[in-house]
Design an enzyme around this catalytic site. Sequence first.
Site, mmCIF file in Angstrom:
data_model
loop_
_atom_site.group_PDB
_atom_site.id
_atom_site.type_symbol
_atom_site.label_atom_id
_atom_site.label_comp_id
_atom_site.label_asym_id
_atom_site.label_seq_id
_atom_site.Cartn_x
_atom_site.Cartn_y
_atom_site.Cartn_z
ATOM 1 N N GLY A 170 0.820 -1.214 0.000
ATOM 2 C CA GLY A 170 0.000 0.000 0.000
ATOM 3 C C GLY A 170 0.848 1.256 0.000
ATOM 4 O O GLY A 170 2.084 1.201 -0.060
ATOM 5 N N PHE A 171 0.176 2.383 0.094
ATOM 6 C CA PHE A 171 0.845 3.692 0.083
ATOM 7 C C PHE A 171 1.848 3.780 1.248
ATOM 8 O O PHE A 171 3.070 3.874 1.026
ATOM 9 C CB PHE A 171 -0.249 4.762 0.153
ATOM 10 C CG PHE A 171 0.212 6.146 0.493
ATOM 11 C CD1 PHE A 171 1.323 6.711 -0.122
ATOM 12 C CD2 PHE A 171 -0.504 6.909 1.421
ATOM 13 C CE1 PHE A 171 1.731 8.005 0.193
ATOM 14 C CE2 PHE A 171 -0.113 8.198 1.732
ATOM 15 C CZ PHE A 171 1.020 8.740 1.131
ATOM 16 N N ASP B 178 0.857 -8.729 2.196
ATOM 17 C CA ASP B 178 -0.256 -7.956 1.648
ATOM 18 C C ASP B 178 -1.117 -8.901 0.813
ATOM 19 O O ASP B 178 -0.597 -9.840 0.207
ATOM 20 C CB ASP B 178 0.289 -6.817 0.742
ATOM 21 C CG ASP B 178 -0.678 -5.662 0.610
ATOM 22 O OD1 ASP B 178 -1.772 -5.881 0.057
ATOM 23 O OD2 ASP B 178 -0.348 -4.550 1.051
ATOM 24 N N ASP C 169 -3.680 -12.870 3.279
ATOM 25 C CA ASP C 169 -4.738 -12.099 3.938
ATOM 26 C C ASP C 169 -4.539 -12.230 5.458
ATOM 27 O O ASP C 169 -4.654 -13.333 6.006
ATOM 28 C CB ASP C 169 -6.093 -12.690 3.506
ATOM 29 C CG ASP C 169 -7.267 -12.028 4.201
ATOM 30 O OD1 ASP C 169 -7.057 -11.260 5.171
ATOM 31 O OD2 ASP C 169 -8.411 -12.293 3.773
ATOM 32 N N VAL C 170 -4.256 -11.108 6.118
ATOM 33 C CA VAL C 170 -3.906 -11.174 7.553
ATOM 34 C C VAL C 170 -5.106 -11.485 8.451
ATOM 35 O O VAL C 170 -4.930 -11.685 9.646
ATOM 36 C CB VAL C 170 -3.213 -9.868 8.047
ATOM 37 C CG1 VAL C 170 -1.898 -9.646 7.337
ATOM 38 C CG2 VAL C 170 -4.135 -8.659 7.927
ATOM 39 N N ASN D 97 -4.593 -11.399 14.970
ATOM 40 C CA ASN D 97 -3.552 -12.305 14.460
ATOM 41 C C ASN D 97 -2.160 -11.679 14.577
ATOM 42 O O ASN D 97 -1.195 -12.350 14.955
ATOM 43 C CB ASN D 97 -3.827 -12.656 12.994
ATOM 44 C CG ASN D 97 -5.020 -13.588 12.841
ATOM 45 O OD1 ASN D 97 -5.377 -14.290 13.782
ATOM 46 N ND2 ASN D 97 -5.631 -13.588 11.678
ATOM 47 N N TYR E 262 -14.952 1.512 9.407
ATOM 48 C CA TYR E 262 -13.519 1.829 9.548
ATOM 49 C C TYR E 262 -13.239 2.341 10.964
ATOM 50 O O TYR E 262 -12.361 1.831 11.661
ATOM 51 C CB TYR E 262 -13.164 2.891 8.514
ATOM 52 C CG TYR E 262 -11.720 3.326 8.470
ATOM 53 C CD1 TYR E 262 -10.711 2.456 8.051
ATOM 54 C CD2 TYR E 262 -11.356 4.627 8.818
ATOM 55 C CE1 TYR E 262 -9.387 2.880 7.976
ATOM 56 C CE2 TYR E 262 -10.030 5.054 8.743
ATOM 57 C CZ TYR E 262 -9.052 4.173 8.322
ATOM 58 O OH TYR E 262 -7.746 4.598 8.247
HETATM 59 P P1 NAD Z 1 -3.516 1.568 1.301
HETATM 60 O O1 NAD Z 1 -4.884 1.126 0.929
HETATM 61 O O2 NAD Z 1 -2.656 2.193 0.266
HETATM 62 O O3 NAD Z 1 -2.698 0.370 1.940
HETATM 63 C C1 NAD Z 1 -3.266 -0.638 2.715
HETATM 64 C C2 NAD Z 1 -2.672 -1.962 2.294
HETATM 65 O O4 NAD Z 1 -3.215 -3.013 3.125
HETATM 66 C C3 NAD Z 1 -2.996 -2.328 0.855
HETATM 67 O O5 NAD Z 1 -1.817 -2.695 0.155
HETATM 68 C C4 NAD Z 1 -3.960 -3.517 0.980
HETATM 69 O O6 NAD Z 1 -3.893 -4.403 -0.117
HETATM 70 C C5 NAD Z 1 -3.502 -4.138 2.290
HETATM 71 N N1 NAD Z 1 -4.535 -4.943 2.949
HETATM 72 C C6 NAD Z 1 -5.817 -4.603 3.216
HETATM 73 N N2 NAD Z 1 -6.463 -5.611 3.811
HETATM 74 C C7 NAD Z 1 -5.579 -6.633 3.927
HETATM 75 C C8 NAD Z 1 -5.636 -7.943 4.455
HETATM 76 N N3 NAD Z 1 -6.767 -8.446 4.980
HETATM 77 N N4 NAD Z 1 -4.521 -8.720 4.425
HETATM 78 C C9 NAD Z 1 -3.355 -8.234 3.899
HETATM 79 N N5 NAD Z 1 -3.240 -7.008 3.370
HETATM 80 C C10 NAD Z 1 -4.335 -6.214 3.392
HETATM 81 O O7 NAD Z 1 -3.694 2.573 2.553
HETATM 82 P P2 NAD Z 1 -2.599 3.463 3.309
HETATM 83 O O8 NAD Z 1 -2.942 4.880 3.121
HETATM 84 O O9 NAD Z 1 -1.246 2.980 2.976
HETATM 85 O O10 NAD Z 1 -2.945 3.098 4.825
HETATM 86 C C11 NAD Z 1 -2.163 2.165 5.547
HETATM 87 C C12 NAD Z 1 -2.586 2.132 6.997
HETATM 88 O O11 NAD Z 1 -2.482 3.435 7.577
HETATM 89 C C13 NAD Z 1 -4.028 1.695 7.208
HETATM 90 O O12 NAD Z 1 -4.095 0.875 8.360
HETATM 91 C C14 NAD Z 1 -4.759 2.985 7.435
HETATM 92 O O13 NAD Z 1 -5.906 2.810 8.232
HETATM 93 C C15 NAD Z 1 -3.712 3.830 8.148
HETATM 94 N N6 NAD Z 1 -3.953 5.274 7.960
HETATM 95 C C16 NAD Z 1 -3.610 5.906 6.811
HETATM 96 C C17 NAD Z 1 -3.857 7.267 6.671
HETATM 97 C C18 NAD Z 1 -3.453 8.024 5.435
HETATM 98 O O14 NAD Z 1 -3.675 9.247 5.382
HETATM 99 N N7 NAD Z 1 -2.837 7.425 4.442
HETATM 100 C C19 NAD Z 1 -4.496 7.972 7.699
HETATM 101 C C20 NAD Z 1 -4.856 7.280 8.843
HETATM 102 C C21 NAD Z 1 -4.563 5.931 8.975
#
Ligand code: NAD
Length: 329
Positions: free
Chosen positions: A12-13, A33, A58-59, A101, A147
């Site tokens: 992810g990001f 991921d 999948d976690v 987990n 969420y």
């Molecule tokens: P994103 O969607 O780019 O990344 C999340 C990643 O988690 C993805 O690659 C997705 O495929 C993976 N994922 C989702 N469910 C999964 C599962 N069951 N098993 C394995 N992998 C799984 O989002 P992001 O912006 O990178 O956010 C990452 C974390 O940071 C998240 O937990 C999010 O809640 C938290 N967060 C982000 C922000 C932000 O501004 N970017 C703000 C608050 C919190």
Amino acid sequence: MHKRILITGAAGFLGSHLCDRFIREGYEVVGMDNLITGRYENIEHLFPLKEFSFYNHDVTKFIHVPGHLDYILHFASPASPIDYLKIPIQTLKVSSLGTHNALGLARVKKARILVASTSEVYGDPTVHPQTEAYWGNVNPIGPRGVYDEAKRFQEAITMAYHRFHELETRIVRIFNTYGPKMRLNDGRVLPAFIGQALRGEDLTVFGDGSQTRSFCYVDDLIEGIYRLLMSDYAEPVNIGNPSEISIAEFAEEIIKLTGTNQKVIYQPLPVDDPMQRQPDITKAREILGWEPKIDRAEGLKRTYAYFTSLSNDELYNKDHNNFEKYIIR
Ligand code: NAD
Ligand code: UDP
């Protein structure tokens, strides 16, 4: 022996930036991921490295990782409102079952775990700016509840593992973060506006645009997370940039940045969309000696450069037209 870290949500990001950072710090990084909202492209440059390995898993299912682990960063979870409205059950499961987990794994491996929480635990806040002491104003049964409540459960179970099992835990409450490697079509406001500008569409401001957000550049956030992981502080810490801006003003900044001739159009505000959001970062300053260094002008310039480097396929990906059916107004 290298220090070894597991990063969930690695494609992810934020997860992909964390992989880069810990590789640079000399760690062996295990990425995990299931690619539900992530992209291989974010981490494909790491695959040739012997310090990097990857599990497509999948976690929410039992997590098995052979070998020792010193740290776990649990970042798997959809993060964009559109994503979690599209996949609400998976969103609930990843921060509840997935966190359970990850905590269980941390216990077996005697690893320190940091979980990614969010400013959404404050809901539509009645306290401004938000300190960690504020308990929030969340609608549990609204569309964003999937969420917000999953993240609140995540914090609760993490503190329970800390208190009951004496596990070393850290909780970061992340405020809106932006930067390269965001998905152009994830529906969050910055990629939405830049995507619209690049495609020659009008910029869609939801509501009257008076709602505020405070945007943090990704490199600043990653530094804050790194410092929190290395600290001995187990209670939640806000990490974000306190520079607050209304969404209407933000749209104007994007129009200037991209030089587009398009205008702003207004659409109804989604249900439970928070009206104001700004982190109080006193704790991060005092405990971690951290504060953001990159202002919005610089951060936006770097992010725009990334988005202009993407292919037309990505820019015109049909997903971006499908938002409307998921938004509940
Ligand atoms: P994103 O969607 O780019 O990344 C999340 C990643 O988690 C993805 O690659 C997705 O495929 C993976 N994922 C989702 N469910 C999964 C599962 N069951 N098993 C394995 N992998 C799984 O989002 P992001 O912006 O990178 O956010 C990452 C974390 O940071 C998240 O937990 C999010 O809640 C938290 N967060 C982000 C922000 C932000 O501004 N970017 C703000 C608050 C919190
Ligand atoms: N928003 C908007 N136009 C868009 C996408 C989002 O006006 O095309 C607004 C949204 O209603 C919210 C703010 O921008 O008030 C930030 O939305 P985002 O989805 O980025 O994240 P949030 O902070 O709401 O989780």
